[in-house]
Scaffold this motif. Structure first.
Motif, mmCIF file in Angstrom:
data_model
loop_
_atom_site.group_PDB
_atom_site.id
_atom_site.type_symbol
_atom_site.label_atom_id
_atom_site.label_comp_id
_atom_site.label_asym_id
_atom_site.label_seq_id
_atom_site.Cartn_x
_atom_site.Cartn_y
_atom_site.Cartn_z
ATOM 1 N N LEU A 118 -6.775 2.250 -5.045
ATOM 2 C CA LEU A 118 -5.621 3.035 -4.603
ATOM 3 C C LEU A 118 -4.878 3.520 -5.847
ATOM 4 O O LEU A 118 -4.533 2.712 -6.710
ATOM 5 C CB LEU A 118 -4.713 2.120 -3.779
ATOM 6 C CG LEU A 118 -3.735 2.752 -2.812
ATOM 7 C CD1 LEU A 118 -4.485 3.527 -1.737
ATOM 8 C CD2 LEU A 118 -2.900 1.675 -2.144
ATOM 9 N N GLY A 127 10.367 -1.058 2.917
ATOM 10 C CA GLY A 127 10.967 0.118 2.293
ATOM 11 C C GLY A 127 12.486 0.118 2.488
ATOM 12 O O GLY A 127 13.237 0.465 1.575
ATOM 13 N N GLY A 167 9.578 -6.782 4.253
ATOM 14 C CA GLY A 167 8.467 -5.909 4.631
ATOM 15 C C GLY A 167 7.696 -6.429 5.821
ATOM 16 O O GLY A 167 7.495 -7.630 5.957
ATOM 17 N N ALA A 171 0.796 -1.222 0.000
ATOM 18 C CA ALA A 171 0.000 0.000 0.000
ATOM 19 C C ALA A 171 0.836 1.283 0.000
ATOM 20 O O ALA A 171 0.331 2.348 -0.316
ATOM 21 C CB ALA A 171 -0.918 0.001 1.211
ATOM 22 N N GLY A 192 -2.671 -8.276 -2.204
ATOM 23 C CA GLY A 192 -4.012 -7.774 -1.946
ATOM 24 C C GLY A 192 -4.179 -7.509 -0.465
ATOM 25 O O GLY A 192 -3.221 -7.600 0.316
ATOM 26 N N LEU A 221 -8.954 -5.022 -4.929
ATOM 27 C CA LEU A 221 -8.438 -5.376 -3.603
ATOM 28 C C LEU A 221 -7.578 -6.635 -3.580
ATOM 29 O O LEU A 221 -7.018 -6.992 -2.547
ATOM 30 C CB LEU A 221 -9.611 -5.491 -2.618
ATOM 31 C CG LEU A 221 -10.314 -4.139 -2.393
ATOM 32 C CD1 LEU A 221 -11.736 -4.305 -1.903
ATOM 33 C CD2 LEU A 221 -9.515 -3.265 -1.428
#
Ligand SMILES: Nc1ncnc2c1ncn2[C@@H]1O[C@H](COP(=O)(O)OP(=O)(O)OP(=O)(O)O)[C@@H](O)[C@H]1O
Ligand SMILES: O=C(O)[C@H](O)COP(=O)(O)O
Length: 403
Positions: free
Chosen positions: A242, A384, A359, A201, A330, A303
């Protein structure tokens, strides 16, 4: 970089050692749904405590807005850390206030305390050097030595990650050493084909790394919330999914460059959509429908990747020699949207590839969905952070430990 072993050899008994950890674990209310990040840093904390240090553990959790917010309290993580260490862990209800000072002052040799979420203080994430520095000064008063072991946050130029180690003698923890060791392999002689799977996300955070990955990877598979900016860039409508609209031109550039470089971009051919985001608390049935990627209705949100895409992605991963995966495919937290993430995890389990899963949520997804951690080459605590490491960027939290 001084290692934790070198620090231990110098002796830490009686010293207050500040451990910057990444205890940013997924929570369902106050219940931790995956404690992987706490387990990963436990050995560093245990080693310091066993050596007689007074250990002050600090972390962020979520993204509170620089002010206390009970929904983001580290209290559940502190309790879980205590269970994993098999000892009582003290908890300070603030970061640098009266509670933190009293808690740290009350520690005896070998005891551990956790202070409250660093991001309850605006100085932690401030872009203003002076404001961050002032907060780091206050944190420095709580300790004699700094150990950086929050790998998941080393890409953040935050007070506890970047400014604090400049104020105290410092060393790198064992988790950082392990993570860097594995990721280094992916930047050097990587076995090919090298496939990268990106989802999740935090789209704006992670789109930038694609530029660099185009030079390294043979194949890039896109899923999760990231996919819709790509579908839009191809000219498809994405409904209420998104979308990072301002990044569409950049993504069009990536698609073009990939073609020139012979890098294969693999995008969803079908997706699961619904009119609203699912209820992750009740997990009430969401009744999604499957639509082609170029036929997302205007009032629907994508999604998860669809069944054809699951097959396609498994196929594209089957012959890879190296795979790096960051970001769920998802909203895996809801059973109706977990199949895409499961399919990618299963494809990695089935393949011979050396696979690195990076992550907080990606690693949690793998475990929550019931996969054996040992079936993967490495499960990284950084999302990240590992992406930016692979990008070859100087990471503030690693640079700060380096002298
Ligand atoms: N299509 C989608 N729409 C909205 N959210 C999505 C979608 N697909 C996945 N997600 C959400 O993405 C979240 C995880 O994304 P994130 O980018 O934080 O990955 P991560 O593995 O935790 O990396 P990091 O450690 O950098 O945070 C999950 O909570 C999941 O529900
Ligand atoms: O989950 C992560 O990737 C780390 O804990 C960093 O969190 P952040 O993206 O909110 O800085």
């Amino acid at each position: 970089m001084k290692t934790i072993d070198e620090l231990l050899a110098e002796g830490v008994a009686g010293k207050r050692v500040f451990v910057r950890a990444d205890l940013n674990v997924p929570l369902d209310g106050t219940t931790i749904t995956d404690d992987g990040r706490i387990r990963a840093v436990r050995p560093t904390i245990a080693a310091l405590a066993e050596a007689g240090a007074r250990v002050v553990v600090a972390s962020h959790l979520g993204r509170p807005k620089g002010t206390p917010d009970p929904a983001f309290s580290l209290a559940p993580a502190a309790a879980r850390l205590g269970e994993l260490l098999g000892t009582e862990v003290a908890f300070a209800t603030d970061t640098v206030g009266e509670s933190a000072r009293a808690t740290v002052a009350g520690l005896t040799d070998g005891q551990v305390a956790v202070i409250e979420n660093l991001r309850f203080n605006p100085g932690e994430t401030s872009k203003d050097d002076a404001e961050r520095g002032a907060f780091a000064d206050q944190l420095a008063e709580l300790a004699d030595v700094y150990v950086g072991d929050g790998f998941g946050a080393v890409h953040r130029k935050h007070a506890s990650v970047y400014d604090l180690p400049a104020r105290l003698p410092h060393a790198a923890g064992g988790l950082i050493a392990t993570e860097v060791g594995v990721l280094k392999k992916l930047t050097e002689d990587v076995a090919r084909p090298y496939a990268v799977v990106l989802g999740g996300a935090k789209v704006s955070d992670k789109l930038g790394v694609i530029d660099h990955l185009l030079e390294k990877a043979d194949r890039i598979l896109i899923g999760g919330g990231m996919a819709y900016t790509f579908l839009k860039a191809k000219g498809y409508e994405v409904g209420i999914s998104l979308l990072q609209e301002d990044q569409v031109p950049a993504v069009q550039g990536y698609l073009k460059r990939a073609e020139e470089l012979g890098v294969e971009f693999v995008l969803p051919v079908d997706v699961l959509v619904a009119g609203e985001f699912p209820d992750l608390k009740t997990k009430a049935p969401a009744h999604p429908t499957t639509v082609a990627a170029d036929a997302i209705p205007a009032d629907q949100e994508g999604l998860d990747i669809g069944p054809e895409t699951r097959k396609l992605y498994a196929d594209k991963l089957a012959d890879a020699a190296t795979v790096f995966w960051n970001g769920p495919m998802g909203v895996f937290e809801h059973p109706d949207y977990a199949e895409g993430t499961k399919a990618v995890a299963q494809a990695l389990v089935d393949s011979e590839a050396f696979s690195v899963v990076g992550g907080g949520d990606s690693a949690a997804a793998v475990r929550i969905l019931g996969f054996d951690e040992n079936a993967f080459g490495h499960i990284s605590t950084g999302g990240g952070a590992s992406l930016e490491y692979l990008e070859g960027k100087t990471l503030p939290g690693l640079a700060a430990l380096e002298d």
